[in-house]
Design a protein around this motif. Sequence first.
Motif, PDB file in Angstrom:
ATOM      1  N   ARG A  82      -8.937   5.822   1.210  1.00  0.00           N
ATOM      2  CA  ARG A  82      -8.305   4.368   0.751  1.00  0.00           C
ATOM      3  C   ARG A  82      -7.862   4.177  -0.052  1.00  0.00           C
ATOM      4  NH1 ARG A  82     -11.698  -1.718   1.477  1.00  0.00           N
ATOM      5  NH2 ARG A  82      -9.975  -2.640   0.546  1.00  0.00           N
ATOM      6  N   GLY A  83      -6.602   3.318  -0.445  1.00  0.00           N
ATOM      7  CA  GLY A  83      -5.994   3.385  -1.663  1.00  0.00           C
ATOM      8  C   GLY A  83      -5.671   3.986  -2.300  1.00  0.00           C
ATOM      9  N   HIS A  84      -5.287   5.469  -1.768  1.00  0.00           N
ATOM     10  CA  HIS A  84      -4.407   6.415  -1.719  1.00  0.00           C
ATOM     11  C   HIS A  84      -2.746   6.157  -2.084  1.00  0.00           C
ATOM     12  CE1 HIS A  84      -3.043  10.609  -2.053  1.00  0.00           C
ATOM     13  NE2 HIS A  84      -1.832  10.221  -1.804  1.00  0.00           N
ATOM     14  N   ASP A  85      -2.220   5.032  -1.487  1.00  0.00           N
ATOM     15  CA  ASP A  85      -0.715   5.067  -2.101  1.00  0.00           C
ATOM     16  C   ASP A  85      -0.682   4.179  -2.646  1.00  0.00           C
ATOM     17  OD1 ASP A  85       0.639   6.473   0.082  1.00  0.00           O
ATOM     18  OD2 ASP A  85       0.323   4.328   1.844  1.00  0.00           O
ATOM     19  N   ALA A  86      -1.754   3.211  -3.206  1.00  0.00           N
ATOM     20  CA  ALA A  86      -1.627   2.158  -4.315  1.00  0.00           C
ATOM     21  C   ALA A  86      -1.548   3.005  -5.612  1.00  0.00           C
ATOM     22  CB  ALA A  86      -3.049   1.226  -4.703  1.00  0.00           C
TER      23      ALA A  86
ATOM     24  N   GLN B 215      -9.549  -0.945  -6.437  1.00  0.00           N
ATOM     25  CA  GLN B 215     -11.199  -0.661  -7.194  1.00  0.00           C
ATOM     26  C   GLN B 215     -11.731  -1.251  -5.940  1.00  0.00           C
ATOM     27  OE1 GLN B 215     -11.226  -5.407  -8.443  1.00  0.00           O
ATOM     28  NE2 GLN B 215     -10.044  -4.947  -9.715  1.00  0.00           N
ATOM     29  N   THR B 216     -12.306  -0.295  -4.918  1.00  0.00           N
ATOM     30  CA  THR B 216     -12.592   0.562  -3.824  1.00  0.00           C
ATOM     31  C   THR B 216     -13.132   1.770  -4.874  1.00  0.00           C
ATOM     32  OG1 THR B 216     -11.275   1.323  -2.802  1.00  0.00           O
ATOM     33  CG2 THR B 216     -12.150  -0.514  -1.945  1.00  0.00           C
ATOM     34  N   ARG B 217     -14.273   2.035  -4.299  1.00  0.00           N
ATOM     35  CA  ARG B 217     -14.634   3.821  -4.140  1.00  0.00           C
ATOM     36  C   ARG B 217     -13.520   4.560  -4.396  1.00  0.00           C
ATOM     37  NH1 ARG B 217     -18.437   7.526  -6.547  1.00  0.00           N
ATOM     38  NH2 ARG B 217     -18.375   9.488  -4.710  1.00  0.00           N
ATOM     39  N   SER B 218     -12.680   4.761  -3.123  1.00  0.00           N
ATOM     40  CA  SER B 218     -12.254   5.527  -2.950  1.00  0.00           C
ATOM     41  C   SER B 218     -10.715   5.513  -3.326  1.00  0.00           C
ATOM     42  CB  SER B 218     -11.750   5.501  -1.551  1.00  0.00           C
ATOM     43  OG  SER B 218     -11.112   3.868  -0.609  1.00  0.00           O
ATOM     44  N   GLY B 219     -10.594   4.407  -3.448  1.00  0.00           N
ATOM     45  CA  GLY B 219      -8.995   4.189  -4.493  1.00  0.00           C
ATOM     46  C   GLY B 219      -9.714   4.598  -5.471  1.00  0.00           C
ATOM     47  N   ARG B 220     -10.752   4.166  -6.838  1.00  0.00           N
ATOM     48  CA  ARG B 220     -10.747   5.175  -7.778  1.00  0.00           C
ATOM     49  C   ARG B 220     -10.789   6.190  -7.914  1.00  0.00           C
ATOM     50  NH1 ARG B 220     -11.678   0.717 -11.621  1.00  0.00           N
ATOM     51  NH2 ARG B 220     -13.154  -0.717 -10.421  1.00  0.00           N
ATOM     52  N   LEU B 221     -11.108   7.091  -7.154  1.00  0.00           N
ATOM     53  CA  LEU B 221     -11.413   8.221  -6.471  1.00  0.00           C
ATOM     54  C   LEU B 221      -9.983   9.417  -6.508  1.00  0.00           C
ATOM     55  CD1 LEU B 221     -13.625   9.147  -4.593  1.00  0.00           C
ATOM     56  CD2 LEU B 221     -14.550  10.179  -6.987  1.00  0.00           C
ATOM     57  N   SER B 222      -9.161   8.378  -5.548  1.00  0.00           N
ATOM     58  CA  SER B 222      -7.458   8.288  -5.775  1.00  0.00           C
ATOM     59  C   SER B 222      -6.901   8.790  -6.546  1.00  0.00           C
ATOM     60  CB  SER B 222      -6.832   7.570  -5.184  1.00  0.00           C
ATOM     61  OG  SER B 222      -7.562   7.366  -3.182  1.00  0.00           O
ATOM     62  N   GLN B 223      -6.918   7.516  -7.977  1.00  0.00           N
ATOM     63  CA  GLN B 223      -6.304   7.082  -8.951  1.00  0.00           C
ATOM     64  C   GLN B 223      -7.117   8.353 -10.179  1.00  0.00           C
ATOM     65  OE1 GLN B 223      -7.874   3.120  -9.493  1.00  0.00           O
ATOM     66  NE2 GLN B 223      -6.447   3.072 -10.650  1.00  0.00           N
ATOM     67  N   LEU B 224      -8.025   9.202 -10.322  1.00  0.00           N
ATOM     68  CA  LEU B 224      -8.903  10.146 -11.012  1.00  0.00           C
ATOM     69  C   LEU B 224      -7.961  11.367 -10.552  1.00  0.00           C
ATOM     70  CD1 LEU B 224     -10.819  10.838 -13.024  1.00  0.00           C
ATOM     71  CD2 LEU B 224     -11.832  11.148 -11.541  1.00  0.00           C
TER      72      LEU B 224
ATOM     73  N   LEU C 288       3.658   8.159  -2.222  1.00  0.00           N
ATOM     74  CA  LEU C 288       4.334   7.141  -2.174  1.00  0.00           C
ATOM     75  C   LEU C 288       4.508   6.625  -4.129  1.00  0.00           C
ATOM     76  CD1 LEU C 288       5.340   4.149  -0.064  1.00  0.00           C
ATOM     77  CD2 LEU C 288       3.562   3.566  -1.519  1.00  0.00           C
ATOM     78  N   HIS C 289       5.393   7.516  -4.329  1.00  0.00           N
ATOM     79  CA  HIS C 289       6.098   7.301  -5.774  1.00  0.00           C
ATOM     80  C   HIS C 289       7.524   6.845  -5.723  1.00  0.00           C
ATOM     81  CE1 HIS C 289       9.194  10.756  -4.940  1.00  0.00           C
ATOM     82  NE2 HIS C 289       7.642  11.207  -4.900  1.00  0.00           N
ATOM     83  N   TRP C 290       7.627   6.534  -6.683  1.00  0.00           N
ATOM     84  CA  TRP C 290       9.739   5.404  -6.754  1.00  0.00           C
ATOM     85  C   TRP C 290      10.357   5.506  -5.717  1.00  0.00           C
ATOM     86  CZ3 TRP C 290       7.625   0.579  -7.581  1.00  0.00           C
ATOM     87  CH2 TRP C 290       6.575   0.195  -8.142  1.00  0.00           C
TER      88      TRP C 290
END
Length: 254
Positions: A179-183, A209-218, A157-159
């Motif tokens: 969770r949060g991967h698309d964001a 701000q969930t753990r899974s979301g932060r891992l996706s960001q990393l 889900l990029h621009w």
Amino acid sequence: MFDLVLDRSSVVHGVGGVTEGFRTSRGTWLRIEQRLTWRLKSAAWVGLEAASTIENVPIPGWFQSTTWADPARDLVWRADEVEFVASPSVRSAGGLEAAKALPTTWWAGMRSSLKALSEHKTERVGVSQDHLTLRIGQVFEGVDTTVDEWATAHADLHWGNVTVSGLLIDWADWGLAPRGHDAATLWQASLPDPQLLAQVEAEFADDLQTRSGRLSQLMHCANAIRIADRRGTETPFSAPAKVEAEKLLVDLRG
């Protein structure tokens, strides 16, 4: 097979030259893809068709498909007739500047779409635990990469894959992901612009701000850094990725 005439002047070539798209005589869009025969096990081959079962998410309508073999070139071809999308992608409408100009209704609609998508039941895998662990481990050490929440995601889900009208396009890779991967993917695509990055963080804070979301960001930071290392020079994404990764690591290692 489809009894269509293609508007050759409307052709759009995909990345790597493996797909082509055309306007048709029926006012629809025809997407044609080629693959080496040994790659047919990939879920991406049927991603567009499989996505037609998702409800309450704005997806271009899928009408029909056909496949045929090309043994002389060791290829298999696939054609999908889908709804023609007149609304441009955010990337083609102006990229990060266009993203910053999106109205509040667009962001609300995207949050609603991603929530509905996350609740869709599927056996498809968009991002696996093994893949996330590998990518993070290639750049960062000492991180527990165990994902504790999974949800169905678009997974790319990029621009370039969201339109200014809020449609989600290019459904090749969708499936279960942290969770949060698309964001996090939109977040990574916004790294060169601090203002837009902050907006994405605010709009999708519940997931990021969930753990899974932060891992996706990393993981996305690791990917940006890897690409720069491979090229031997910084990119617009790699420098801010290093800064953001340090913030994420404080939380994830703590």
